[in-house]
Scaffold this active site. Structure first.
Site, PDB file in Angstrom:
ATOM      1  N   SER A 140     -28.192  13.960  34.862  1.00 19.27           N
ATOM      2  CA  SER A 140     -28.079  15.408  34.999  1.00 19.27           C
ATOM      3  C   SER A 140     -29.446  15.965  35.429  1.00 19.27           C
ATOM      4  CB  SER A 140     -27.564  16.025  33.693  1.00 19.27           C
ATOM      5  OG  SER A 140     -27.085  17.319  33.898  1.00 19.27           O
ATOM      6  N   ASP A 147     -16.740  14.606  38.374  1.00 22.09           N
ATOM      7  CA  ASP A 147     -17.794  15.460  37.829  1.00 22.09           C
ATOM      8  C   ASP A 147     -18.034  16.689  38.705  1.00 22.09           C
ATOM      9  OD1 ASP A 147     -20.056  16.480  36.581  1.00 22.09           O
ATOM     10  OD2 ASP A 147     -21.404  15.020  37.517  1.00 22.09           O
ATOM     11  N   HIS A 170     -19.221  13.147  34.337  1.00 26.82           N
ATOM     12  CA  HIS A 170     -20.649  13.436  34.344  1.00 26.82           C
ATOM     13  C   HIS A 170     -21.447  12.381  33.574  1.00 26.82           C
ATOM     14  CE1 HIS A 170     -23.973  16.183  35.004  1.00 26.82           C
ATOM     15  NE2 HIS A 170     -24.263  16.219  33.715  1.00 26.82           N
TER      16      HIS A 170
END
Length: 507
Positions: A184, A446, A471
């Site tokens: 991320s 995602d 994700h």
């Protein structure tokens, strides 16, 4: 120099379950999943070890508060973790797991990648907590004067400084290749570390990294909608239509006056009344985040709902659909998520959110909500909206409503946010960063993959798009239920690292 933190007993990490902003609810969900995975992986890792020598080691580095001003002598203590049980000598590769907008625990070096890759490659594994998050908190609180020293650029300077300090502390050879890992926002940091410090970092693996900053992240809900139709993960066109119908019913009840609002409050388990327009927008945003969270973390250990489960609730029992409605399914979904996360009721008070985000005491904001909002206001944006015609949910909360938080909490205008986002993309290069020997890993389920690199930029910038993966799923601890495509994706990550490490041995 590594030092101990004398003030750890003072820092109280108070849970902020009541925060209702959509982005903050997604953070709650992420923290819940991460803690669940780290807890289980740490237990497994220590359970397989042969005594205390295999336990991860915690350390502290004294870092400059302002690395860009040599005359500023202020410092703070930055936490790191070390797992050296697989290290194959001084020349072994070093895997540096970069922390993002949250706390890092011992699980960060014990399971998931890079720890899962360490035994086969003989690597030393280190994780570094991001400044202003977790326990790596500078003294003095979180007022604006302090937050001036919170940015991705400061974080990169910390990584460079830590890399050199840890090389001395851990007796790392000058010929040992350092490989950065992150997921991320931290995946973006891993990319940018290789971009800005290629003389220090040999390669990077960036998972689900949103490299392009954007103010209006309307594409998030477009991917959510598309994922709700994917049969491979339990979605369908009927599921998407049911989700749209459920939100339409919530909107209808909100518009129908105080009596209907009172019914809605009771049925959704809301914490307070719904007569204020700003609170209605917060509620709709929280429900969108609930659905988005099921997509973003689909199939992950610790996630309250998968897409398959959510669609099952929205569509009801196939043999008894006369007694079920999409709205009822959304209510049940909200109850499951609340129960899983230990929340008594669904909070959506805008005033309460603003008040909590304005609190500058570290013990209140220890989980990082005030800090991350500041970074979105000053660097990244990332405000999820539903204003495009293709969005199946409600158009609230609108972008201006979300940007108001920057003004209300920090006095930062919407124009300043837009300018900061443009500067971020100019400084790092957006989705064409130009960093070599970076592997970009994403899952096509995602919603964040649309801000990452998903098409090859060159032989030294390979990409891996894992079908039906959510994700940062490739970073999660391995499970017997992992799909063949996920297992293949992890194998390709390992193979790419092997190729790069062989090349450095040849040279």
């Amino acid at each position: 120099m590594a030092v101990k933190a004398p003030w750890l007993g003072f820092l109280l990490l108070v849970s902020l379950w009541g925060l209702s902003s959509p982005a903050l609810l997604l953070r709650r969900l992420r923290e819940h999943i991460q803690k669940s995975q780290e807890s289980s992986s740490l237990h497994l890792g220590l359970g397989l070890s042969q005594g205390p020598a295999a336990a991860p080691k915690q350390g502290w580095l004294e870092q400059p508060l302002d690395p860009f001003n040599a005359s500023d002598r202020r410092t703070f203590l930055q936490r790191y973790w070390v797992n050296d049980q697989h290290r194959a000598g001084r020349d072994a590769p070093v895997f540096l797991y970069i922390g993002g907008e949250g706390s890092l625990g011992p699980g960060s070096v014990m399971a998931g990648h890079p720890a899962a890759l360490a035994p086969a490659l003989g690597a030393l594994v280190i994780s570094l907590e991001h400044r202003f998050y977790g326990l790596s908190m500078p003294a003095g609180g979180l007022d604006m004067a302090q937050l001036h020293y919170l940015s991705s650029r400061h974080a990169l300077a910390d990584v460079a400084s830590a890399l050199q300090a840890l090389s001395r502390l851990l007796n790392v050879s000058s010929s040992s290749p350092w490989i950065c890992f992150g997921g991320s926002y931290a995946g973006s940091l891993a990319t940018w570390t290789r971009l800005k410090f290629p003389h220090l970092v040999f390669a990077a693996v960036a998972s689900s990294a949103p490299l392009r900053a954007v103010v209006d992240f309307s594409a998030y809900n477009q991917v959510v909608a598309r994922s709700l139709t994917r049969a491979a993960i339990g979605g369908s066109q009927q599921c998407l239509a049911a989700a749209s119908a459920a939100f339409a019913e919530v909107e209808r009840l909100l518009r129908s006056g105080p009596a209907s609002q009172a019914v809605l409050r009771e049925e959704l388990g809301a914490c307070g009344p719904l007569h204020l327009t700003e609170d209605q927008a917060e509620l709709l945003g929280a429900l969108q985040a609930l659905v988005g969270g099921a997509v973003q973390y689909d199939g992950q250990a610790g996630a309250p709902l998968s897409v398959r489960q959510l669609c099952g609730l929205l569509l009801g029992n196939p043999g008894n659909r006369s007694h079920s409605t999409p709205y009822l399914g959304l209510r049940r979904a909200a109850q499951i998520v609340l129960h899983s996360m230990g929340q008594r009721c669904l909070s959506f008070s805008r005033a309460e959110t603003v008040a909590q985000l304005r609190n500058t005491a570290p013990q209140v904001s220890g989980v990082g909500d005030r800090q991350w909002l500041y970074q979105t206001c000053t660097e990244f944006g990332f405000y999820v909206t539903c204003e495009s015609p293709q969005c199946p949910f409600t158009q609230l909360p609108a972008l201006p409503f979300q940007l108001e938080l920057c003004e209300q909490v920090f006095g930062i205008s919407a124009a300043s946010v837009a300018q900061a986002v443009a500067q971020t993309n100019s400084y790092y290069g957006g989705q064409t960063p130009g960093a070599t020997q970076v592997l970009f890993v994403n899952g096509d389920t995602d919603p964040w993959h649309v801000l990452s690199v998903t098409q090859n930029l060159g032989l030294s910038e390979p990409v891996l798009l894992i079908p039906s993966a959510s994700h940062c799923l490739d970073m999660a601890p391995m499970r017997p239920s992992d799909s063949p495509s996920l297992c293949l994706g992890r194998q390709k990550i390992f193979q790419q690292l092997q190729v790069w490490l062989k090349e450095i041995k040849k040279s």
